[in-house]
Design an enzyme around this catalytic site. Structure first.
Site, PDB file in Angstrom:
ATOM      1  N   TYR A 101      44.718  38.746  38.266  1.00  0.00           N
ATOM      2  CA  TYR A 101      45.998  38.457  37.634  1.00  0.00           C
ATOM      3  C   TYR A 101      47.083  39.153  38.446  1.00  0.00           C
ATOM      4  O   TYR A 101      46.945  40.338  38.770  1.00  0.00           O
ATOM      5  CB  TYR A 101      46.012  38.994  36.185  1.00  0.00           C
ATOM      6  CG  TYR A 101      47.403  39.039  35.595  1.00  0.00           C
ATOM      7  CD1 TYR A 101      47.928  37.928  34.940  1.00  0.00           C
ATOM      8  CD2 TYR A 101      48.210  40.171  35.749  1.00  0.00           C
ATOM      9  CE1 TYR A 101      49.212  37.943  34.437  1.00  0.00           C
ATOM     10  CE2 TYR A 101      49.503  40.199  35.248  1.00  0.00           C
ATOM     11  CZ  TYR A 101      49.994  39.088  34.594  1.00  0.00           C
ATOM     12  OH  TYR A 101      51.282  39.102  34.113  1.00  0.00           O
ATOM     13  N   GLU A 189      54.183  34.466  37.248  1.00  0.00           N
ATOM     14  CA  GLU A 189      52.837  34.927  36.963  1.00  0.00           C
ATOM     15  C   GLU A 189      51.806  34.015  37.592  1.00  0.00           C
ATOM     16  O   GLU A 189      51.976  32.794  37.596  1.00  0.00           O
ATOM     17  CB  GLU A 189      52.652  34.856  35.440  1.00  0.00           C
ATOM     18  CG  GLU A 189      51.896  35.985  34.840  1.00  0.00           C
ATOM     19  CD  GLU A 189      51.842  35.818  33.320  1.00  0.00           C
ATOM     20  OE1 GLU A 189      52.269  36.737  32.626  1.00  0.00           O
ATOM     21  OE2 GLU A 189      51.367  34.768  32.859  1.00  0.00           O
TER      22      GLU A 189
END
Ligand code: GDP
Ligand code: MN
Length: 380
Positions: A101, A189
């Site tokens: 991530y 993101e």
């Protein structure tokens, strides 16, 4: 403003972040045509604004033509958490060994952007943030200088990213910060940033939210916004001229005035409920506006009960009450329980006019919100 995955990926790819080869499709034939061009296996991914599409059945892999047809038929037109899917991204499937991530957001507490990295990438980073916050490494950024290379490397190492990937992940993170900054984004993101068996990294998913107030500086992004606003309820709100934001809960909220609606939202949360929306119908709550507002919350499948919070100033309570009665009398059966709180000008007259066979009348805001939260729980 939230971009779709395919739009965000375009921005990411233009900035130099590796993304899988992909193309948008809106019909089964198009899905197959794109898949044939890219080569199997492909991932077919619903383009709607919900998280956790994978788990909800909005992302499927196809190994050949038959499977491509099958998954395209499954996903196109499906209802994904209340959103109808009318476009899919057909993408070269990534053969991955690990999921990371990486993200950039604004830390309002610190007044600075923050870079975040975790080796627990994949489906639910919000869960990781809650249950295991130390699994996400963070580094604050001075916007005057940007994200230095040494900072990017530090946060990547802090997260425990293996050495052989550190250079590539740091570079993706720096690029992500630069595009976050130059596009006036609020969040950028990549979850997951997939790691292949050759130690390459690929952005398999992309989130990019842009500060609406900065859109005038980015005509290209403003154009994307039009395409992105495909949600039926949001389109309806535009048509009716309401300020509307869809949320995840099941308590529908209608009020006049942004502050009043925000307060109602907070109270719903305070009493253990979850708001389904922000809906400000503005001043002069005439019958038609009331009808339109009810149409909005009733047609939201997630709504189980509604709280109507009106403060009468120029808008008179008796007018609003008449509007609510008229709007509800149109239904043979009222689809969801409605609780009304009226205050201000002619509130008492309004309360008398309200037909309590159609609505529950509460005198206080606290009472109304608690009642609506109860109704919503019962209806669940
Ligand atoms: P989200 O669930 O809406 O966040 O959608 P993502 O794009 O993040 O996908 C969720 C999950 O689907 C990923 O973590 C993967 O496990 C899987 N997935 C997505 N794209 C691919 C792909 O190209 N190949 C493979 N094997 N799995 C994928
Ligand atoms: Mn994702």
């Amino acid at each position: 403003m939230r971009l779709h995955e395919y739009q965000a990926k375009e921005v990411f790819a233009d900035a130099g972040i590796p993304t899988p080869e992909a193309e948008l499709a809106t019909s089964v034939d198009e899905v197959v045509a794109v898949a044939e061009r890219i080569g199997y296996p492909v991932a077919v991914k619903a383009q709607v604004h919900v998280g956790g599409r994978g788990k909800a059945g909005g992302i499927k892999l196809a190994e050949d033509v038959e499977e491509a047809e099958d998954v395209a038929e499954d996903i196109l037109g499906m209802d994904l958490k209340g959103y109808k899917v009318d476009k899919v991204l057909v993408e070269e499937a990534v053969d991955f060994v690990d999921e990371l991530y990486v993200g950039i957001t604004l830390d309002r507490g610190e007044g600075k952007p923050v870079a975040m990295v975790s080796t627990e990438g994949g489906v639910n980073i919000e869960e990781v943030a809650e249950e295991n916050p130390e699994a996400i490494a963070r580094e604050h950024i001075d916007p005057a200088f940007g994200l230095h290379a040494y900072q990017a490397r530090k946060v990547v190492y802090d997260a425990g990213v293996p050495r052989e990937l550190a250079r590539d992940v740091s570079s993706v993170l720096q690029t992500l910060y630069d595009l976050w900054e130059s596009n006036d984004a609020s969040d950028a993101e990549i979850n997951p940033l997939m790691v292949t068996s050759d130690d390459d990294v690929v952005a398999a998913d992309a989130v990019l939210n842009i500060d609406e107030d900065a859109l005038f500086r980015h005509p290209d992004l403003a154009e994307m916004e039009e395409e992105a606003a495909e949600d039926e309820l949001e389109a309806k709100a535009n048509e009716y001229g309401f300020d509307y934001v869809r949320l995840d809960g099941n308590v529908g909220i209608i009020g006049n005035g942004a502050g009043l609606v925000m307060t109602t939202l907070d109270l719903v949360d305070y009493y253990g409920g979850e708001p389904a929306n922000f809906l400000d119908i503005g001043g002069g709550a005439k019958a038609e506006r009331v009808t339109n507002a009810l149409d909005m919350v009733f047609s939201d499948e997630n709504v189980d009960a509604v709280v109507f919070n009106i403060f009468g100033g120029i808008t008179r309570g008796d007018e609003v009450a008449k509007g609510i009665n008229e709007a509800l009398e149109q239904f043979d059966e009222i689809p969801k329980k409605v609780v009304v709180r009226l205050a201000g000008t002619n509130a008492e007259e309004g309360r008398e006019i309200l037909n309590d066979e159609l609505v529950t009348v509460e005198e206080t805001l606290e009472g109304a919100v608690q009642r609506a939260v109860e109704y919503a729980e019962e209806a669940e």
